[in-house]
Design a protein around this motif. Structure first.
Motif, PDB file in Angstrom:
ATOM      1  N   LEU A  92       1.131  -6.746   5.821  1.00 31.06           N
ATOM      2  CA  LEU A  92       0.762  -6.397   7.191  1.00 31.06           C
ATOM      3  C   LEU A  92      -0.117  -7.469   7.825  1.00 31.06           C
ATOM      4  N   ASP A  93      -1.127  -7.949   7.085  1.00 30.93           N
ATOM      5  CA  ASP A  93      -2.023  -8.963   7.634  1.00 30.93           C
ATOM      6  C   ASP A  93      -1.304 -10.282   7.862  1.00 30.93           C
ATOM      7  N   GLY A 149      12.820  -4.306   7.542  1.00 35.88           N
ATOM      8  CA  GLY A 149      11.855  -4.571   8.604  1.00 35.88           C
ATOM      9  C   GLY A 149      10.860  -3.459   8.842  1.00 35.88           C
ATOM     10  N   LYS A 150      10.615  -2.656   7.809  1.00 35.72           N
ATOM     11  CA  LYS A 150       9.737  -1.486   7.943  1.00 35.72           C
ATOM     12  C   LYS A 150       8.325  -1.849   8.405  1.00 35.72           C
ATOM     13  N   SER A 151       7.709  -2.825   7.754  1.00 40.26           N
ATOM     14  CA  SER A 151       6.327  -3.175   8.099  1.00 40.26           C
ATOM     15  C   SER A 151       6.230  -3.739   9.507  1.00 40.26           C
ATOM     16  N   GLU A 162      -3.449 -12.836  10.047  1.00 39.28           N
ATOM     17  CA  GLU A 162      -4.843 -12.545   9.726  1.00 39.28           C
ATOM     18  C   GLU A 162      -5.115 -12.800   8.240  1.00 39.28           C
ATOM     19  N   THR A 163      -6.349 -13.140   7.928  1.00 43.07           N
ATOM     20  CA  THR A 163      -6.785 -13.266   6.536  1.00 43.07           C
ATOM     21  C   THR A 163      -7.797 -12.158   6.267  1.00 43.07           C
ATOM     22  N   SER A 164      -7.443 -11.248   5.381  1.00 44.86           N
ATOM     23  CA  SER A 164      -8.291 -10.081   5.131  1.00 44.86           C
ATOM     24  C   SER A 164      -9.307 -10.368   4.031  1.00 44.86           C
ATOM     25  N   LYS A 165     -10.513  -9.945   4.282  1.00 43.75           N
ATOM     26  CA  LYS A 165     -11.577 -10.169   3.303  1.00 43.75           C
ATOM     27  C   LYS A 165     -11.409  -9.248   2.096  1.00 43.75           C
ATOM     28  N   TYR A 166     -10.922  -8.029   2.345  1.00 41.44           N
ATOM     29  CA  TYR A 166     -10.757  -7.058   1.266  1.00 41.44           C
ATOM     30  C   TYR A 166      -9.363  -6.435   1.315  1.00 41.44           C
ATOM     31  N   THR A 167      -8.929  -5.900   0.187  1.00 44.79           N
ATOM     32  CA  THR A 167      -7.743  -5.046   0.130  1.00 44.79           C
ATOM     33  C   THR A 167      -8.151  -3.743  -0.549  1.00 44.79           C
ATOM     34  N   ILE A 168      -7.248  -2.784  -0.540  1.00 43.05           N
ATOM     35  CA  ILE A 168      -7.546  -1.494  -1.167  1.00 43.05           C
ATOM     36  C   ILE A 168      -7.926  -1.671  -2.637  1.00 43.05           C
ATOM     37  N   ALA A 169      -7.340  -2.658  -3.268  1.00 39.93           N
ATOM     38  CA  ALA A 169      -7.645  -2.894  -4.683  1.00 39.93           C
ATOM     39  C   ALA A 169      -9.139  -3.120  -4.917  1.00 39.93           C
ATOM     40  N   ASP A 170      -9.815  -3.689  -3.926  1.00 38.91           N
ATOM     41  CA  ASP A 170     -11.242  -3.967  -4.083  1.00 38.91           C
ATOM     42  C   ASP A 170     -12.071  -2.692  -4.207  1.00 38.91           C
ATOM     43  N   PHE A 171     -11.573  -1.602  -3.631  1.00 42.20           N
ATOM     44  CA  PHE A 171     -12.284  -0.327  -3.774  1.00 42.20           C
ATOM     45  C   PHE A 171     -12.371   0.059  -5.244  1.00 42.20           C
ATOM     46  N   PHE A 172     -11.270  -0.105  -5.960  1.00 39.76           N
ATOM     47  CA  PHE A 172     -11.216   0.326  -7.357  1.00 39.76           C
ATOM     48  C   PHE A 172     -11.916  -0.648  -8.305  1.00 39.76           C
ATOM     49  N   LYS A 173     -12.211  -1.826  -7.779  1.00 39.14           N
ATOM     50  CA  LYS A 173     -13.018  -2.773  -8.553  1.00 39.14           C
ATOM     51  C   LYS A 173     -14.492  -2.579  -8.264  1.00 39.14           C
ATOM     52  N   GLY A 174     -14.803  -1.646  -7.358  1.00 39.41           N
ATOM     53  CA  GLY A 174     -16.182  -1.361  -7.012  1.00 39.41           C
ATOM     54  C   GLY A 174     -16.820  -2.415  -6.117  1.00 39.41           C
TER      55      GLY A 174
END
Length: 288
Positions: free
Chosen positions: A66-67, A35-37, A72-84
């Motif tokens: 988390l979302d 139950g960490k998150s 919630e529905t997130s438009k971006y994740t951290i992975a999107d940063f690395f995809k530019g």
């Protein structure tokens, strides 16, 4: 009387202005399923209730939820940063009660395989963000790997979430030992989840603390325990944080006590490392 009130207001403004910003906290566990998150999310919302500005960054590799816990529905994740596809600042989403968060993804594993220039950009953009918040939580994946340890070691302090089950206790000790052997000074604090009574939580902490004292020769702080509560199951199903769904539930009262204990410990010590989070993270990721 008016002068006294004005003086108190001035002191409050000065205290708030001088308070260190961007305190970084890694939330980790020895194993999955404890139950960490959920603890991280409701802990952060409780801090928001107390007037703090809080950001939670989901760094659970490939299994960020988390979302989902917030519906919630997130438009971006951290992975999107690395995809530019987006800057980190653009990925910040608004959650309930003023909470802000960055959704998880496979970004951490990709980050460590990228060239130094992109890693440096990631650290730089993260640095622009963290000092805008009173607290920044990093919800780590279960267990500790050589990769995730770099974020954990960079944090100002660590909160370890576990249950009283023997496997969870053993895995929590192994995770704590792993980090301790690399940094014997980093502060650990313990939260025992899903207990049937406060005594069960205290007993579990006592056993873990005794082992850590014996073999690692250090003390570890106890923040408290969270009751096993049907309200948590209902909250997960309805995708509403349990502290919001039923603020009078056993679990909600438990998390409020834990956050109260944390704030008292934090205010009494007010210890912030000389090397700030971003500086440490850059050194750990880039070796400089």
């Amino acid at each position: 009387m008016t002068d006294q009130a004005e003086s108190l207001r001035t002191q409050l403004i000065q205290t708030t202005a001088n308070r260190p910003k961007g305190k970084s906290i890694a939330i980790m566990s020895g194993k999955g399923g404890v139950g960490k998150s959920n603890v991280a999310l409701n802990f952060a919302i409780s801090l928001c209730h107390k007037g703090n500005k809080v950001l939670v960054v989901d760094l659970d590799i490939g299994m960020g939820n988390l979302d989902i816990l917030m519906g919630e529905t997130s438009k971006y994740t951290i992975a999107d940063f690395f995809k530019g596809e987006a800057y980190l600042r653009k990925m910040i989403e608004s959650g309930p009660n003023g909470l802000q968060y960055i959704a998880g993804g496979t970004g951490l594993s990709e980050l460590l395989a990228l060239d130094d220039r992109l890693i440096e950009q990631f650290v730089y953009q993260l640095g622009e963000i963290v000092n805008q918040y009173d607290f920044v939580f990093f919800d780590m994946g279960a267990g500790v790997t050589a990769d995730s340890a770099k974020f954990i070691l960079a944090a100002d302090e660590i909160i370890v979430v576990l249950t009283s089950e023997p496997t969870a206790m053993t895995d929590a000790y192994a995770a704590i030992k792993y980090i301790h052997l690399m940094d014997s000074q980093i502060p650990f604090q313990i939260v025992i989840n899903r207990v049937e009574s406060e005594k069960e939580g205290l007993d579990s902490y006592g056993r873990l603390s005794a082992v850590i004292k014996k073999f690692l020769h250090r003390d570890i702080a106890y923040l408290g325990s969270i009751s096993e509560d049907r309200a948590i199951q209902q909250a997960v199903k309805r995708q509403i944080p349990f502290i919001i769904l039923n603020k009078n539930s056993h679990s909600a009262r438990s998390i409020e006590r834990i956050v109260g204990n944390y704030c008292r410990k934090s205010h009494s010590s007010s210890i912030y490392p000389n090397k700030k989070f971003i500086t440490k993270l850059k050194q750990l990721l880039l070796g400089r």
